[in-house]
Design a protein around this motif. Sequence first.
Motif, short mmCIF file in Angstrom:
data_model
loop_
_atom_site.label_atom_id
_atom_site.label_comp_id
_atom_site.label_asym_id
_atom_site.label_seq_id
_atom_site.Cartn_x
_atom_site.Cartn_y
_atom_site.Cartn_z
N ASP A 1 0.92 -1.25 -0.07
CA ASP A 1 -0.19 -0.18 0.05
C ASP A 1 0.93 1.22 -0.05
O ASP A 1 0.57 2.19 -0.58
CB ASP A 1 -0.89 -0.01 1.24
N ILE A 2 1.89 1.33 0.82
CA ILE A 2 2.78 2.50 0.96
C ILE A 2 4.10 2.30 0.52
O ILE A 2 4.85 1.19 0.95
CB ILE A 2 2.65 2.98 2.31
N GLN A 3 4.60 2.91 -0.76
CA GLN A 3 5.68 2.83 -0.87
C GLN A 3 6.52 4.38 -1.14
O GLN A 3 5.97 5.25 -1.98
CB GLN A 3 5.74 2.26 -2.65
N VAL A 4 7.48 4.38 -0.55
CA VAL A 4 8.10 5.75 0.11
C VAL A 4 9.69 5.64 -0.21
O VAL A 4 10.39 4.83 0.00
CB VAL A 4 7.65 6.05 1.30
N SER A 5 9.95 7.02 -0.80
CA SER A 5 11.42 7.19 -1.05
C SER A 5 12.10 7.39 0.42
O SER A 5 11.57 8.54 0.85
CB SER A 5 11.73 8.23 -2.10
N VAL A 6 13.29 7.45 0.62
CA VAL A 6 13.87 7.70 1.71
C VAL A 6 15.24 8.60 1.26
O VAL A 6 15.99 8.04 0.78
CB VAL A 6 14.27 6.50 2.63
N PRO A 7 14.83 9.71 1.61
CA PRO A 7 16.21 10.80 1.03
C PRO A 7 17.34 10.63 2.00
O PRO A 7 17.27 10.36 3.18
CB PRO A 7 15.24 12.05 1.03
N SER A 8 18.48 11.01 1.57
CA SER A 8 19.67 11.04 2.26
C SER A 8 19.55 12.30 3.05
O SER A 8 19.12 13.44 2.70
CB SER A 8 20.87 11.07 1.38
N VAL A 9 20.27 12.31 4.17
CA VAL A 9 19.95 13.56 5.21
C VAL A 9 21.18 14.41 5.03
O VAL A 9 22.32 13.83 4.98
CB VAL A 9 19.92 13.00 6.71
N GLU A 10 21.10 15.53 4.81
CA GLU A 10 22.31 16.53 5.00
C GLU A 10 23.09 16.35 6.43
O GLU A 10 22.48 16.26 7.34
CB GLU A 10 21.81 18.02 4.87
N ALA A 11 24.55 16.56 6.25
CA ALA A 11 25.24 16.32 7.54
C ALA A 11 24.91 17.31 8.61
O ALA A 11 25.29 17.46 9.58
CB ALA A 11 26.69 16.31 7.07
N ARG B 1 -6.87 -0.17 -2.72
CA ARG B 1 -5.95 0.18 -1.54
C ARG B 1 -5.63 1.44 -1.43
O ARG B 1 -5.56 2.04 -0.45
CB ARG B 1 -4.60 -0.67 -1.99
N LEU B 2 -6.01 2.28 -2.32
CA LEU B 2 -5.60 3.61 -2.21
C LEU B 2 -6.69 4.36 -1.32
O LEU B 2 -6.57 5.22 -0.51
CB LEU B 2 -5.79 4.21 -3.55
N LEU B 3 -8.08 3.76 -1.53
CA LEU B 3 -9.04 4.08 -0.85
C LEU B 3 -8.68 3.81 0.55
O LEU B 3 -9.13 4.39 1.77
CB LEU B 3 -10.41 3.29 -1.17
N ALA C 1 -2.35 9.63 0.02
CA ALA C 1 -2.26 8.38 -0.25
C ALA C 1 -1.57 7.98 -1.71
O ALA C 1 -0.95 7.20 -1.85
CB ALA C 1 -3.69 7.74 -0.30
N LEU C 2 -2.16 9.11 -2.63
CA LEU C 2 -1.36 8.84 -3.93
C LEU C 2 0.21 8.99 -3.75
O LEU C 2 0.71 8.24 -4.61
CB LEU C 2 -1.98 9.90 -4.83
N ARG C 3 0.65 9.81 -3.07
CA ARG C 3 2.05 9.89 -3.06
C ARG C 3 2.76 8.74 -2.44
O ARG C 3 4.03 8.59 -2.82
CB ARG C 3 2.38 11.17 -1.92
N TYR C 4 2.05 7.70 -1.95
CA TYR C 4 2.73 6.47 -1.44
C TYR C 4 2.35 5.09 -2.50
O TYR C 4 2.88 4.22 -1.91
CB TYR C 4 2.27 5.90 -0.19
N ARG C 5 1.89 5.60 -3.49
CA ARG C 5 1.63 4.22 -4.42
C ARG C 5 2.65 3.93 -5.30
O ARG C 5 2.54 2.64 -5.60
CB ARG C 5 0.35 4.86 -5.43
N SER C 6 3.77 4.65 -5.43
CA SER C 6 4.70 4.09 -6.65
C SER C 6 6.03 4.81 -6.47
O SER C 6 5.95 6.10 -6.21
CB SER C 6 4.29 4.01 -8.04
N PHE C 7 7.17 4.03 -6.58
CA PHE C 7 8.42 4.67 -6.58
C PHE C 7 9.20 4.60 -7.76
O PHE C 7 10.20 5.16 -8.07
CB PHE C 7 9.36 4.10 -5.56
N ARG C 8 8.51 3.70 -8.71
CA ARG C 8 9.15 3.57 -9.89
C ARG C 8 8.85 4.81 -11.04
O ARG C 8 7.63 5.34 -11.09
CB ARG C 8 8.97 2.45 -10.86
N SER C 9 9.71 5.49 -11.52
CA SER C 9 9.64 6.61 -12.31
C SER C 9 9.93 6.23 -13.91
O SER C 9 10.79 5.27 -14.15
CB SER C 9 10.33 7.73 -12.02
#
Length: 519
Positions: A399-409, A486-488, A511-519
């Motif tokens: 249901d939830i697919q999220v990108s994990v960004p690198s954190v600035e030092a 699943r979006l609902l 919820a739409l932000r969590y649907r896909s990580f593939r670009s």
Amino acid sequence: MFHRIRSYCLFGIKAVPVSVEVDASQGLPGFTLVGLPDNAVRESRERVVSAIRSIDKVVTGFRTTVNLSPADLRKEGSALDLPLAIGLLVATGEIEVPDLERLVFVGELSLDGLLKPVRGVLSVAMSLPDRKRDVLVVPRGNEREVRLVEGVRYVCADSLKECVGVLEKGAVSKAVSAAGLAAVHGAERGAGQGYACIQGIPDFKNVIGMEGVKRALEVAAAGAHNFLLVGSPGAGKSLCAKCLPGILPEMTDEEILETTRIHSCARAAGDMECFKPVMVRPIRTPHHSASMVSLVGGGVHLRPGEASMAHNGVLFLDELPEFNRSVLEALREPMEEGLISVSRASGTVVWPARFMMGAAMNPCPCGYAMDAKRNCTCLPEARKRYQEKISGPLLDRIDIQVSVPSVEASQFASGATISETSADIRKRVCEARALQRDRFKNLPFKTNAEMSSEAAKSFCRLSAATERFAISAADKMGLSARGYFRLLKVGRTIADLRGAPAVEILDLSEALRYRSFRS
């Protein structure tokens, strides 16, 4: 003389009634054991005879036949030692037991007559047909299990000698009634009990940045949604996943019994002496080299796998693409149905497997395709092959697919702002779960993630404008029918977190932000 002793045998996590039928008569001395026993049961004769000899009783010198009924069910394990010993003692006239038909025996014997705990006693206690009439006789090491089932009458013993003494004096009159889970472990489940008070669980307040990831995990925990974290090496995927237990709600009494039952049946021989009820949600983290049997269950003895051990908890798969593809595909059905069905020649075993699946992975073989500071060295084809190790049907169930960004030092400076604690997040999660329990109180499911498509239509009613938005977004993103519902469900969870009665456009937008990580 013929006597029938009641007992139980495990088949998966189900306790099946077994009658140990013993006939001892005069004639050429011998011992015959029939009824499809495995090696452990077949070898019980040596343990039982030695244990009986240790209490100065004699059962040899008779022509003895033992049948384990039903004869077409394979009997495994050592739990039939005690009923076999009692059957031999009664059939040969060494002891007399009042109300024998009301007693159920389970336990393993050592050569010196000591009673050892066995696995699956909780299933046996839950399977007794008449808890007010039947009395369960078990080793002392299994007492904590029996006490979890309210109303069960039981007798415990440390040895065969003690057991025989209790039986001859009338075990039924000496039976103790189990208090049940609420009374026995109420103190352990007091205020603040849960993952938040367990040492070693990281707190979200120590995770710098990544507010979007924390929010995604909060939504996942609130609705029991499957989630996938994708990011560069060292971005903090595993750390965030380790913090997840600190925001999960407590288990209900029903969930504790369900989960403990599975763990009781799956215990290894070395774990028999240290039984504890599973009071907090299990977190299972199998290595990516795990086999099909270890993950979904099965094998020679039909034991539950990691997916069933994570029932009512979390199954976290780190380095997801490194798992064998066939192993991952085997999780598709339990992710949807909450059950694992394993069929063998001896029959079909069904294990509960209602888990929340979490996973983490790099975006490409080198790991830096999403890193703003380092260049990816992978060819486009290699990157595509790596991501395609995760099949579309499996990804569609997350249901939830999220990108994990690198954190600035710079964010690690001593004066950096401290995030909110896991306790603060957990409070919102528990409030959202409370809304779901009230909403689904008369239904077979408990969380938003478990809703069927029909239930999602009913409980995620949308206004005309919101429905148009959802349909338009689903078309543009190419969501399947499953993906749409699943979006609902995720939208319903987000609305629950803010205490809203209806799902609105802002909930679906998140919820739409969590649907896909593939670009």
